[in-house]
Design an enzyme around this catalytic site. Structure first.
Site, PDB file in Angstrom:
ATOM      1  N   HIS A 176       2.020 -14.735 -13.441  1.00 57.93           N
ATOM      2  CA  HIS A 176       1.557 -16.083 -13.773  1.00 57.93           C
ATOM      3  C   HIS A 176       1.767 -16.257 -15.280  1.00 57.93           C
ATOM      4  O   HIS A 176       1.650 -15.291 -16.035  1.00 57.93           O
ATOM      5  CB  HIS A 176       0.063 -16.164 -13.423  1.00 57.93           C
ATOM      6  CG  HIS A 176      -0.561 -17.525 -13.536  1.00 57.93           C
ATOM      7  ND1 HIS A 176      -0.835 -18.112 -14.749  1.00 57.93           N
ATOM      8  CD2 HIS A 176      -0.971 -18.397 -12.589  1.00 57.93           C
ATOM      9  CE1 HIS A 176      -1.398 -19.298 -14.536  1.00 57.93           C
ATOM     10  NE2 HIS A 176      -1.495 -19.499 -13.235  1.00 57.93           N
ATOM     11  N   ASP A 190      -4.323  -8.557 -14.236  1.00 55.49           N
ATOM     12  CA  ASP A 190      -4.645  -9.934 -13.870  1.00 55.49           C
ATOM     13  C   ASP A 190      -5.250  -9.884 -12.466  1.00 55.49           C
ATOM     14  O   ASP A 190      -4.542  -9.676 -11.485  1.00 55.49           O
ATOM     15  CB  ASP A 190      -3.379 -10.792 -13.900  1.00 55.49           C
ATOM     16  CG  ASP A 190      -3.622 -12.209 -13.387  1.00 55.49           C
ATOM     17  OD1 ASP A 190      -4.732 -12.491 -12.889  1.00 55.49           O
ATOM     18  OD2 ASP A 190      -2.700 -13.032 -13.465  1.00 55.49           O
ATOM     19  N   GLN A 239      -6.318 -13.267  -8.468  1.00 58.46           N
ATOM     20  CA  GLN A 239      -6.118 -13.479  -7.034  1.00 58.46           C
ATOM     21  C   GLN A 239      -6.654 -12.309  -6.218  1.00 58.46           C
ATOM     22  O   GLN A 239      -6.541 -12.324  -4.989  1.00 58.46           O
ATOM     23  CB  GLN A 239      -4.624 -13.687  -6.720  1.00 58.46           C
ATOM     24  CG  GLN A 239      -4.005 -14.912  -7.377  1.00 58.46           C
ATOM     25  CD  GLN A 239      -4.534 -16.233  -6.821  1.00 58.46           C
ATOM     26  OE1 GLN A 239      -5.147 -16.277  -5.750  1.00 58.46           O
ATOM     27  NE2 GLN A 239      -4.312 -17.315  -7.544  1.00 58.46           N
ATOM     28  N   LYS A 287     -12.020 -19.629  -8.963  1.00 57.34           N
ATOM     29  CA  LYS A 287     -11.246 -19.191  -7.798  1.00 57.34           C
ATOM     30  C   LYS A 287     -12.102 -18.374  -6.834  1.00 57.34           C
ATOM     31  O   LYS A 287     -11.624 -17.925  -5.810  1.00 57.34           O
ATOM     32  CB  LYS A 287     -10.048 -18.352  -8.253  1.00 57.34           C
ATOM     33  CG  LYS A 287      -8.965 -19.149  -8.986  1.00 57.34           C
ATOM     34  CD  LYS A 287      -7.737 -18.291  -9.189  1.00 57.34           C
ATOM     35  CE  LYS A 287      -6.829 -18.801 -10.290  1.00 57.34           C
ATOM     36  NZ  LYS A 287      -6.168 -20.055  -9.984  1.00 57.34           N
ATOM     37  N   CYS A 317       2.833 -22.023 -11.864  1.00 54.12           N
ATOM     38  CA  CYS A 317       2.746 -21.330 -13.155  1.00 54.12           C
ATOM     39  C   CYS A 317       3.485 -20.003 -13.134  1.00 54.12           C
ATOM     40  O   CYS A 317       3.052 -19.030 -13.777  1.00 54.12           O
ATOM     41  CB  CYS A 317       1.294 -21.126 -13.600  1.00 54.12           C
ATOM     42  SG  CYS A 317       0.406 -22.666 -13.801  1.00 54.12           S
TER      43      CYS A 317
END
Lengths: 157, 453
Positions: B165, B242, B245, B268, B408
């Protein structure tokens, strides 16, 4: 006809495939034979990735050619195609009025009766005005053309 | 995968029965339970036009249950005040709620309280690390004697991946520009999956940071964190994960994963916008130079210089996102009550149903793991001959909310030869019916746009 079908009218779906004017007539702003001036302009919509490079050739007070290279949704590609079909031979003042009318129509949220005589096939984009998120798609090539024309005239001035 | 089957009519969508996720007990959540969960999310009751909403855009942002909305409201109507200052009753209650929230979130991701730094979002969390590394390089006031390990020099290397991303790519590009370090990346294959076979060659003595995503927001693939961590440890590089998700959808334990830093965002994972988390290994956070400076993060200030609090407070300058932290803790409690194992298994099931379903549609290309391979509840597709915005428009009219565009992740799309994809992403409130509605609408897209005329 549903709102969706009013946006994706036959004329638009057809033009999104025909892509009239696709392929730049020349790679730069040097006037070709039969042109007194030319201008190029690139527009990019970073939110959706649609982009277009438009080249406008001018012969005196008329548009001699409009060509483009781009990538985007059916609405943006069809808008480029329709304009490419309309513009050649049009005098510069009329093209500016057409672009203004097109913009007015797109911004209207469906509350503007477009001038069919002035816009021709481009009135098909009236359905887009109900989909606010897509107005920029329809406007992309037209905005680029307006800017390219301004550049062409500045060059020749 | 492109199919050449009959162009005139869409193939019937055949979807598999329940596919248990690898290694997960089967039957943990089912459609009935998912519907019961969905009923606790007020917005999911609405319609779009005259169609019931099918929300398949949780990868972009998730919806919030009543419990989260009311927790924030209760806090605001009963205990709201500035935290870590003032001695009145509300200030004490607000500070307690704020720090309880930190404890709750820390436990949820296998961290200690002092390892959880509140940020505005995950992007800011990653920027915090990159700017702190700049400050270490520049030898700023906040850089203590232990901070040299964060300093970079020309020739040093930062390794990312081609599937990141932009939030985990652009800050590293900028850090390289500021320090003279070189950015390198693990390439992806034609499906958008990481070429892990290149890792050993890419990681060397000059590698100072390896920043990578746990779960791709485009392909839904779950990356091999252990392989990255092992490679980093071999050369003494820092790892930055990251986790945007992964934390919302999988059981995640940062200590077990053994990463140095990790970032994720509240919105999220059923929480509010405006709050994110930087996880940092305790001893690293204490020696990491400051990023944003000002009030709240100091011990003593003179006109000449200042001294700073230990982590995590040293990274929390200015008035904090107090009610957002409280609401995020409520979201974490909601997820914990359901059970992250169950969430992960259910979404793996929905993800497989998506992958199998789209793979059966003519002219639809699925990116990322093949059906049957591990993926979260997320699938991005390219419909041959139809731009993703047109796909999204058609789905929206049917009430199906998906993400369209490059998500993104422009470099990944470019590598796949695409400018945009259409992404369906699930959460614990989605049902197999939701997935089937998406597949059904997707199956009609090429016909509507007369691709084969």
């Amino acid at each position: 006809m549903s709102a969706l079908d009013q946006m994706y009218q036959d004329v638009i779906l057809d033009h999104s495939k025909r892509r009239i004017g696709e392929g730049l007539a020349a790679p730069d702003e040097s006037p070709l034979e039969g042109e007194t001036a030319a201008g190029c302009h690139h527009e990019y919509n970073p939110t959706c990735g649609d982009e277009i490079l438009v080249r406008v050739g001018v012969d005196g007070d008329r548009i001699s050619s409009l060509s483009w290279q781009g990538d985007g949704c059916s609405i943006s590609m069809a808008a480029a195609s329709v304009l490419s079909e309309m513009a050649p031979g049009t005098d510069l003042g009329t093209l500016r009025i057409q672009i203004e009318e097109f913009r007015e129509m797109l911004r209207s949220r469906g509350n503007h009766e477009p001038d069919e005589e002035l816009l021709g096939d481009a009135v098909a984009f009236v359905g887009v005005s109900r989909f606010v998120a897509r107005v920029k798609c329809a406007a992309l090539a037209w905005v680029a053309t307006e800017a390219a024309l301004t550049k062409a005239l500045a060059e020749s001035a | 995968m492109h199919s050449d089957s009959s162009p005139d009519r869409p193939a019937p969508v055949v979807v598999p029965s329940v596919v248990p996720a690898p290694g997960e007990p089967a039957g943990v959540l089912d459609d009935e339970q998912a519907r019961e969960l969905a009923a606790r999310f007020p917005v999911l009751r609405r319609t779009v036009g005259d169609k019931p909403l099918v929300y398949l855009d949780s990868g972009a942002t998730s919806q919030r249950p009543e419990a989260v909305l009311s927790a924030e409201q209760t806090f605001l109507t009963q205990s709201y005040a500035a935290v870590h200052r003032g001695a009145h009753t509300l200030a004490v209650e607000a500070t307690d709620a704020f720090e309880d929230a930190r404890r709750t979130v820390a436990q949820f991701v296998g961290a200690e309280e002092r390892e959880v730094v509140w940020t505005s979002n995950a992007t800011e969390a990653i920027n915090l690390v990159t700017y702190a590394m700049s400050n270490a390089t520049a030898g700023s006031n906040g850089a203590g004697p232990d901070s040299r390990r964060f300093a970079l020099a020309p020739g040093d290397e930062i390794l990312v991946t081609e599937s990141e991303h932009h939030a985990n790519l652009v800050p590293w590009q900028e850090l390289c520009a500021r320090t003279g370090a070189t950015l390198r990346w693990v390439p992806v294959d034609d499906d958008g999956l990481l070429r892990m076979d290149t890792l050993d060659d890419l990681v060397g003595e000059r590698t100072k940071v390896i920043a990578f995503t746990h779960v791709s927001n485009v392909t839904g693939a779950v990356n091999n964190v252990a392989a990255f961590v092992a490679a980093a440890k071999r050369v003494g590089a820092l790892t930055v994960l990251d986790a945007c998700q992964s934390v919302p959808h999988l059981p995640v334990d940062f200590h077990a994963l053994d990463v140095d830093f990790a970032a994720f965002s509240g919105h999220k994972m059923l929480g509010p916008t405006g709050i994110g988390v930087l996880y940092g290994r305790g001893e690293l956070l204490d020696s990491l130079p400051t990023f944003l400076t000002g009030g709240s993060m100091i011990t003593s200030v003179t006109m000449e210089r200042s001294e700073y609090l230990p982590a995590p407070t040293r990274f929390e300058a200015g008035t904090q996102r107090i009610s957002q932290a409280v609401a995020l803790a409520a979201a974490v409690r909601f997820l914990t009550d359901v059970g992250m194992d169950k969430v992960a298994a259910w979404e793996a099931h929905l993800g497989q149903r998506l992958a199998v379903g789209v793979s059966q549609l003519p002219g639809v290309r699925l990116v990322g793991p093949r059906p049957g391979q591990e993926r979260v509840g997320l699938a991005s597709v390219s419909v041959e001959g139809v731009h993703s915005h047109d796909v999204g428009q058609l789905l929206d009219v049917a009430g199906v909310a998906v993400r369209v565009g490059h998500h993104c992740a422009q470099p990944l799309h470019r590598r796949l030869g695409l400018t945009a994809t259409t992404r369906a992403s699930t959460y614990l409130y989605n049902t197999t019916d939701d997935v089937d509605r998406f597949l059904e609408e997707l199956s009609g897209v090429r016909r509507y746009f007369r691709v084969d005329d």
